[in-house]
Design a protein around this motif. Structure first.
Motif, PDB file in Angstrom:
ATOM      1  N   MET A   1      35.965   3.491  22.352  1.00  0.00           N
ATOM      2  CA  MET A   1      35.592   4.878  22.126  1.00  0.00           C
ATOM      3  C   MET A   1      35.140   5.045  20.681  1.00  0.00           C
ATOM      4  N   ASP A   2      33.979   5.627  20.495  1.00  0.00           N
ATOM      5  CA  ASP A   2      33.450   5.842  19.155  1.00  0.00           C
ATOM      6  C   ASP A   2      34.054   7.091  18.535  1.00  0.00           C
ATOM      7  N   MET A   3      34.050   7.113  17.212  1.00  0.00           N
ATOM      8  CA  MET A   3      34.531   8.282  16.489  1.00  0.00           C
ATOM      9  C   MET A   3      33.468   9.371  16.561  1.00  0.00           C
ATOM     10  N   SER A   4      33.874  10.567  16.906  1.00  0.00           N
ATOM     11  CA  SER A   4      32.929  11.678  16.969  1.00  0.00           C
ATOM     12  C   SER A   4      32.972  12.455  15.659  1.00  0.00           C
ATOM     13  N   ASP A   5      31.979  13.292  15.458  1.00  0.00           N
ATOM     14  CA  ASP A   5      31.970  14.155  14.279  1.00  0.00           C
ATOM     15  C   ASP A   5      33.136  15.131  14.322  1.00  0.00           C
ATOM     16  N   VAL A  45      30.283   8.308   8.400  1.00  0.00           N
ATOM     17  CA  VAL A  45      31.427   7.514   8.839  1.00  0.00           C
ATOM     18  C   VAL A  45      31.494   7.399  10.359  1.00  0.00           C
ATOM     19  N   PRO A  46      31.335   8.478  11.142  1.00  0.00           N
ATOM     20  CA  PRO A  46      31.393   8.313  12.601  1.00  0.00           C
ATOM     21  C   PRO A  46      30.342   7.345  13.142  1.00  0.00           C
ATOM     22  N   MET A  47      29.138   7.376  12.560  1.00  0.00           N
ATOM     23  CA  MET A  47      28.088   6.453  12.995  1.00  0.00           C
ATOM     24  C   MET A  47      28.445   5.022  12.615  1.00  0.00           C
ATOM     25  N   LEU A  48      28.975   4.836  11.394  1.00  0.00           N
ATOM     26  CA  LEU A  48      29.332   3.494  10.938  1.00  0.00           C
ATOM     27  C   LEU A  48      30.491   2.916  11.746  1.00  0.00           C
ATOM     28  N   VAL A  49      31.452   3.764  12.123  1.00  0.00           N
ATOM     29  CA  VAL A  49      32.552   3.297  12.970  1.00  0.00           C
ATOM     30  C   VAL A  49      32.013   2.870  14.324  1.00  0.00           C
ATOM     31  N   GLU A  60      18.993   5.655  16.454  1.00  0.00           N
ATOM     32  CA  GLU A  60      19.057   7.114  16.502  1.00  0.00           C
ATOM     33  C   GLU A  60      20.439   7.547  16.947  1.00  0.00           C
ATOM     34  N   TYR A  61      20.810   8.700  16.501  1.00  0.00           N
ATOM     35  CA  TYR A  61      22.129   9.244  16.772  1.00  0.00           C
ATOM     36  C   TYR A  61      22.010  10.261  17.894  1.00  0.00           C
ATOM     37  N   VAL A  62      22.951  10.280  18.801  1.00  0.00           N
ATOM     38  CA  VAL A  62      22.919  11.199  19.941  1.00  0.00           C
ATOM     39  C   VAL A  62      23.472  12.542  19.496  1.00  0.00           C
ATOM     40  N   TYR A  63      22.697  13.580  19.692  1.00  0.00           N
ATOM     41  CA  TYR A  63      23.106  14.921  19.301  1.00  0.00           C
ATOM     42  C   TYR A  63      23.861  15.590  20.435  1.00  0.00           C
ATOM     43  N   ALA A  64      24.769  16.478  20.050  1.00  0.00           N
ATOM     44  CA  ALA A  64      25.579  17.171  21.045  1.00  0.00           C
ATOM     45  C   ALA A  64      24.736  18.137  21.876  1.00  0.00           C
ATOM     46  N   ASP A  75      13.392  19.292   9.623  1.00  0.00           N
ATOM     47  CA  ASP A  75      13.647  17.931  10.075  1.00  0.00           C
ATOM     48  C   ASP A  75      14.867  17.313   9.376  1.00  0.00           C
ATOM     49  N   ILE A  76      15.856  18.116   9.078  1.00  0.00           N
ATOM     50  CA  ILE A  76      17.096  17.644   8.463  1.00  0.00           C
ATOM     51  C   ILE A  76      18.224  17.916   9.447  1.00  0.00           C
ATOM     52  N   GLU A  77      19.075  16.909   9.650  1.00  0.00           N
ATOM     53  CA  GLU A  77      20.175  17.060  10.601  1.00  0.00           C
ATOM     54  C   GLU A  77      21.227  18.020  10.062  1.00  0.00           C
ATOM     55  N   SER A  78      21.772  18.827  10.944  1.00  0.00           N
ATOM     56  CA  SER A  78      22.763  19.822  10.538  1.00  0.00           C
ATOM     57  C   SER A  78      24.035  19.175  10.002  1.00  0.00           C
ATOM     58  N   GLU A  79      24.467  18.056  10.575  1.00  0.00           N
ATOM     59  CA  GLU A  79      25.663  17.360  10.085  1.00  0.00           C
ATOM     60  C   GLU A  79      25.460  16.875   8.650  1.00  0.00           C
ATOM     61  N   ARG A  80      24.255  16.425   8.370  1.00  0.00           N
ATOM     62  CA  ARG A  80      23.928  15.943   7.032  1.00  0.00           C
ATOM     63  C   ARG A  80      23.995  17.083   6.026  1.00  0.00           C
ATOM     64  N   LEU A  81      23.410  18.216   6.356  1.00  0.00           N
ATOM     65  CA  LEU A  81      23.432  19.379   5.488  1.00  0.00           C
ATOM     66  C   LEU A  81      24.848  19.938   5.360  1.00  0.00           C
TER      67      LEU A  81
END
Length: 132
Positions: A1-5, A45-49, A60-64, A75-81
């Motif tokens: 199981m991957d770590m989620s945001d 961190v969640p992506m790296l885990v 690419e990262y899967v968005y909710a 074109d900026i991800e909300s998690e990043r901001l």
């Protein structure tokens, strides 16, 4: 199981509360540094885990909510901001303005609660503004 945001927010909120309770300045520097590093580089961190656990390099990262991504104005991800905003407010509230001593505590409880509930008002506001 991957770590989620969501799990990351729970851990981050709990870490903030522990750091504030024990007044660990150097650990707070590290947390703020990690938040800015993640916000600037988008190596979260969640992506790296997830990469470490699966040993597969995902591009690419899967968005909710894919509907928000398609209708995004910027074109900026909300998690990043979100990470840049949280790092900035922690910096201001913890190090720069002594009168705002309560603000990092509020943020710690809010981030911890957002992780437990899955609803983060700041993240919702950033997405409402048009970030993916």
């Amino acid at each position: 199981m991957d770590m989620s945001d969501r799990t990351y927010r729970t851990i981050m909120g709990l870490a903030l509360l522990v750091v504030l309770y024990f007044d660990l300045n150097y650990v707070m520097y590290a947390i703020i540094g990690v938040l800015f590093f993640e916000g600037i580089t988008n190596m979260r961190v969640p992506m790296l885990v997830g990469l470490v656990r699966s040993n597969v390099l995902k591009q690419e990262y899967v968005y909710a909510d894919s509907a928000l991504v398609e209708n995004a104005k910027f074109d900026i991800e909300s998690e990043r901001l979100w990470r840049i905003i949280v790092g900035s407010f922690l910096c201001v509230g913890y190090f720069l303005v002594e009168a705002l001593w309560f603000f990092p505590w509020f943020m710690g409880f809010a981030i911890f609660g957002a992780g437990l509930s899955g609803i983060c008002p700041v993240l919702l506001a950033v997405r409402w503004l048009g970030f993916k």
